[in-house]
Write a protein that holds these residues in place. Structure first.
Motif, PDB file in Angstrom:
ATOM      1  N   PHE A 518     -97.837  33.234  -2.161  1.00  0.00           N
ATOM      2  CA  PHE A 518     -96.496  33.107  -1.601  1.00  0.00           C
ATOM      3  C   PHE A 518     -96.509  33.813  -0.250  1.00  0.00           C
ATOM      4  O   PHE A 518     -97.016  34.921  -0.130  1.00  0.00           O
ATOM      5  N   ASP A 519     -95.923  33.180   0.758  1.00  0.00           N
ATOM      6  CA  ASP A 519     -95.917  33.774   2.095  1.00  0.00           C
ATOM      7  C   ASP A 519     -94.575  33.490   2.758  1.00  0.00           C
ATOM      8  O   ASP A 519     -93.817  32.617   2.298  1.00  0.00           O
ATOM      9  N   GLN A 520     -94.293  34.198   3.835  1.00  0.00           N
ATOM     10  CA  GLN A 520     -93.066  33.978   4.600  1.00  0.00           C
ATOM     11  C   GLN A 520     -93.392  33.986   6.088  1.00  0.00           C
ATOM     12  O   GLN A 520     -94.364  34.602   6.520  1.00  0.00           O
ATOM     13  N   LEU A 547     -83.103  35.199  -4.641  1.00  0.00           N
ATOM     14  CA  LEU A 547     -81.815  34.906  -4.006  1.00  0.00           C
ATOM     15  C   LEU A 547     -81.912  34.959  -2.487  1.00  0.00           C
ATOM     16  O   LEU A 547     -82.331  35.959  -1.908  1.00  0.00           O
ATOM     17  N   ASN A 548     -81.499  33.869  -1.857  1.00  0.00           N
ATOM     18  CA  ASN A 548     -81.424  33.747  -0.395  1.00  0.00           C
ATOM     19  C   ASN A 548     -82.769  33.990   0.287  1.00  0.00           C
ATOM     20  O   ASN A 548     -82.827  34.486   1.419  1.00  0.00           O
ATOM     21  N   LYS A 549     -83.850  33.627  -0.395  1.00  0.00           N
ATOM     22  CA  LYS A 549     -85.181  33.763   0.173  1.00  0.00           C
ATOM     23  C   LYS A 549     -85.710  32.391   0.601  1.00  0.00           C
ATOM     24  O   LYS A 549     -85.451  31.377  -0.043  1.00  0.00           O
ATOM     25  N   THR A 550     -86.460  32.397   1.690  1.00  0.00           N
ATOM     26  CA  THR A 550     -87.180  31.222   2.173  1.00  0.00           C
ATOM     27  C   THR A 550     -88.652  31.573   2.173  1.00  0.00           C
ATOM     28  O   THR A 550     -89.046  32.585   2.761  1.00  0.00           O
ATOM     29  N   TYR A 579     -94.012  37.065  -8.165  1.00  0.00           N
ATOM     30  CA  TYR A 579     -94.145  36.605  -6.779  1.00  0.00           C
ATOM     31  C   TYR A 579     -92.822  36.793  -6.028  1.00  0.00           C
ATOM     32  O   TYR A 579     -92.814  37.251  -4.879  1.00  0.00           O
ATOM     33  N   PHE A 580     -91.715  36.442  -6.689  1.00  0.00           N
ATOM     34  CA  PHE A 580     -90.403  36.516  -6.020  1.00  0.00           C
ATOM     35  C   PHE A 580     -90.071  37.938  -5.567  1.00  0.00           C
ATOM     36  O   PHE A 580     -89.480  38.129  -4.496  1.00  0.00           O
ATOM     37  N   LYS A 581     -90.420  38.924  -6.356  1.00  0.00           N
ATOM     38  CA  LYS A 581     -89.965  40.280  -6.066  1.00  0.00           C
ATOM     39  C   LYS A 581     -90.596  40.868  -4.810  1.00  0.00           C
ATOM     40  O   LYS A 581     -90.116  41.894  -4.294  1.00  0.00           O
ATOM     41  N   ASN A 582     -91.647  40.234  -4.291  1.00  0.00           N
ATOM     42  CA  ASN A 582     -92.265  40.712  -3.055  1.00  0.00           C
ATOM     43  C   ASN A 582     -91.700  40.027  -1.816  1.00  0.00           C
ATOM     44  O   ASN A 582     -92.102  40.358  -0.689  1.00  0.00           O
ATOM     45  N   LEU A 583     -90.794  39.085  -2.001  1.00  0.00           N
ATOM     46  CA  LEU A 583     -90.204  38.375  -0.867  1.00  0.00           C
ATOM     47  C   LEU A 583     -89.147  39.224  -0.177  1.00  0.00           C
ATOM     48  O   LEU A 583     -88.493  40.060  -0.802  1.00  0.00           O
ATOM     49  N   LYS A 584     -88.957  38.964   1.107  1.00  0.00           N
ATOM     50  CA  LYS A 584     -87.999  39.735   1.915  1.00  0.00           C
ATOM     51  C   LYS A 584     -86.892  38.829   2.436  1.00  0.00           C
ATOM     52  O   LYS A 584     -87.072  37.619   2.606  1.00  0.00           O
TER      53      LYS A 584
END
Length: 600
Positions: A518-520, A547-550, A579-584
């Motif tokens: 997963f990357d941003q 929530l509200n992550k791209t 994976y989701f919990k590392n998103l910003k």
């Protein structure tokens, strides 16, 4: 005293029924300064064009042109009854069809209330998951997984015959086209609470494809692509706008829906009117004003204020809105939140779902802290159906899709014979800055969108296009497909709907199970299974971390290596929340575009 030839009372209405009254009404004015206010809407023309003239004499008198008589009310050994306020209450709400019927309903409340709490019917809380683009490669997999888990699902498709052949004859369909707004009839979306959108413009080989789209399924890098059917602008942008508008009321807004008060530099008002114990002979009195500078941080606020008295066996005040012109549909939300400045007293909020005057009120009591601005959340599930101060155990469950009016009450009485432990006679004041519907915490995405990696790259400066996927290199030739995909994403982010945007790299027909990245920031290239993307979308609906992550996603397996799974030894199920919990928050890849614009 005589009101008409058909209605005669020898004394004020019996106040002993106060503990059984659930009605309400209210006076209303907007406070512009210390000495300027709008007229109370009580003083309006009635349906015959006759104006009620307010007289405040010591014996509370009013003149009614239609009655052609002066009406007074005062009984020995008690404080005078203000029949003027009683009449104005009737005319303000336009609810009771006649004084006779209204008084009759009041007298029916003389029966004693039970002291036993009765169980109540629970409201329905389940919701439908809508899958848009349900016959596409990702969409049909989403439908299959949801149905295998026993979840309620509707498929949004253009071709009913194709959908039933692919998804089964018993699939619940919405046959519509997101590019045609008139096909998205609101009634079709009733009950939809979450959406997974897998709609995409169709890209196919210029030289044609097999009926099973074998070339397409290999990936766009293996053929010369062109747009088939509707344009990217129509599907990815206009279609997205139409879809959001169709589902917005059903899925709800992250910050809730404002019913009354301050929001986004505006003030939404409601027609409040006072309904006090005067309707049964009491002398308590209240009103509701809007003070433009009396609120939190010097902003506007409503104020429910008055003076409550048990004289003549009274003991309650309340303000109630007129019935809304159209029912408020709050089915996307979990309750009502009141932002108020407490005074240490216990109040009630009463919500009605019927246009009728004398009907069940879904009620919740709430305590306040003295001198503090606070938010009070009242879940819909906590509302108790109360009729004439008694729990109505056989009342229908509360229907948040059909809210007709709101009422605030300060009363000596609770319900089922109980008393308010904080009640005291005298003046009270409850500033109320907002009433809004809310989604309970933790909020999770209600709209999950399957986009595409690469949407921010066509205009990115300094990018080596030879190392980019075909869609990036051919964005212009493909009618700006990625440009409009990005515009569609922006519509989601600006909508206020709780969302997650999944940007897969090149999609494959390989099974799920490969390790993932997963990357941003929209930088990675690679491939990922449609099966995997379907699972990610479903998991995102239940994860507050999404929530509200791209974000972009690909497998760790390179294009040159096929990925297979041993049916006898399948890989373990993934916990996608890891994976989701590392998103910003706030990372979309547009940051590079904005920086380049500033530098230019």
């Amino acid at each position: 005293m005589e009101l008409s030839s058909s209605l005669k009372l020898s004394s004020p209405l019996s106040p002993s029924i106060v503990n059984n009254l659930q009605g309400s009404s209210s006076s209303y004015k907007v406070k512009f300064s210390n000495n300027t206010s709008l007229p109370k809407p009580f003083l309006q023309l009635d349906d015959r064009g006759q104006r009620l003239r307010d007289q405040h004499a010591s014996h509370s008198s009013v003149y009614l042109r239609s009655f052609r008589k002066r009406v007074t009310a005062k009984s020995e050994g008690s404080q005078g009854w203000d029949i003027g306020r009683f009449i104005k209450t009737l005319y303000f709400f336009n609810g009771p069809p006649s004084p006779l019927k209204f008084v009759s309903s009041v007298f029916e409340k003389l029966t004693n209330g039970s002291t036993t709490e009765e169980p109540v019917n629970e409201m329905e809380t389940s919701g439908i998951i809508l899958v848009a683009g349900a016959t596409g490669g990702v969409g049909r997999r989403v439908v299959d997984i949801l149905r295998s888990r026993g979840l309620p699902v509707k498929a949004l498709v253009r071709n009913e015959e194709k959908a039933r052949k692919m998804l089964g004859p018993d699939i619940d369909l919405i046959v519509a086209d997101i590019t045609k707004e008139n096909t998205l009839v609101p009634e079709k979306f009733k009950g939809v609470r979450k959406v997974i959108n897998a709609v995409s413009v169709i890209v196919g080989p210029k030289e044609g494809d097999t009926p099973e789209r074998q070339k397409y399924n290999q990936g766009v890098r293996f053929f010369e692509p062109e747009i088939k059917g509707d344009s990217p602008e129509l599907v990815e942008y206009i279609g997205m706008k139409n879809l959001i508008n169709a589902v917005k009321n059903g899925v709800g807004l992250e910050n809730g829906k404002l019913l009354f008060g301050v929001g986004d530099n505006t003030f939404k008002d409601l027609p409040w009117g006072a309904l006090d114990d005067v309707v049964m002979g009491g002398v308590s009195e209240s009103n509701f004003i809007v003070d433009l500078t009396g609120g939190e941080n010097g902003g506007p606020t409503g104020i429910f204020k008055g003076n409550v008295s048990t004289t003549n066996n009274g003991g309650f005040t309340s303000v109630r809105t007129k019935n809304f012109p159209e029912a408020e549909d709050l089915s996307a939300y979990d309750g009502l939140e009141l932002r108020l400045k407490g005074d240490g007293l216990r109040y009630k909020l009463i919500v009605r779902t019927s246009q009728d005057w004398d009907t069940v009120g879904y009620t919740a009591s709430f305590d306040t802290s003295p001198g503090q601005w606070q938010s009070v959340r009242l879940p819909f599930s906590s509302l108790r159906p109360v009729f004439r101060a008694r729990t109505k155990s056989d009342a229908p469950p509360f229907n948040p899709a059909s809210i007709i009016s709101l009422q605030l009450m300060f009363s000596k009485f609770e319900y089922d014979g109980k008393l308010n432990p904080t009640f005291k006679e005298g003046p009270f004041e409850l500033p109320l800055s907002t009433i809004r519907a809310y989604i309970q915490d933790p909020v999770t995405p209600r709209f999950v969108h399957v986009g595409s990696a690469g949407v921010t790259r066509p205009e990115r400066p300094g990018l080596d296009l030879t190392k980019q996927p075909p869609a990036v290199r051919l964005n212009k030739e493909l009618d700006f497909i990625l440009t409009y995909k990005l515009k569609g994403e922006d519509l989601i982010r600006e909508s206020g709907i709780p969302y997650a945007i999944v940007r897969p790299c090149a999609l494959t027909e390989e099974p799920a199970g490969a390790d993932l990245i997963f990357d941003q920031g929209d930088n990675i290239t690679g491939k990922v299974s449609r099966d995997e993307v379907a699972r990610i979308c479903i998991a995102a609906l239940e994860s507050s971390s999404a929530l509200n992550k791209t974000f972009e996603v690909k497998s760790t397996v390179p294009f040159s290596e096929p990925f297979t799974v041993d049916p006898e030894n399948p890989p373990p199920e993934k916990d996608y929340n890891e994976y989701f919990k590392n998103l910003k928050d706030g990372i979309t890849g547009k940051e590079a575009l904005e920086q380049s614009t500033v530098s230019v």
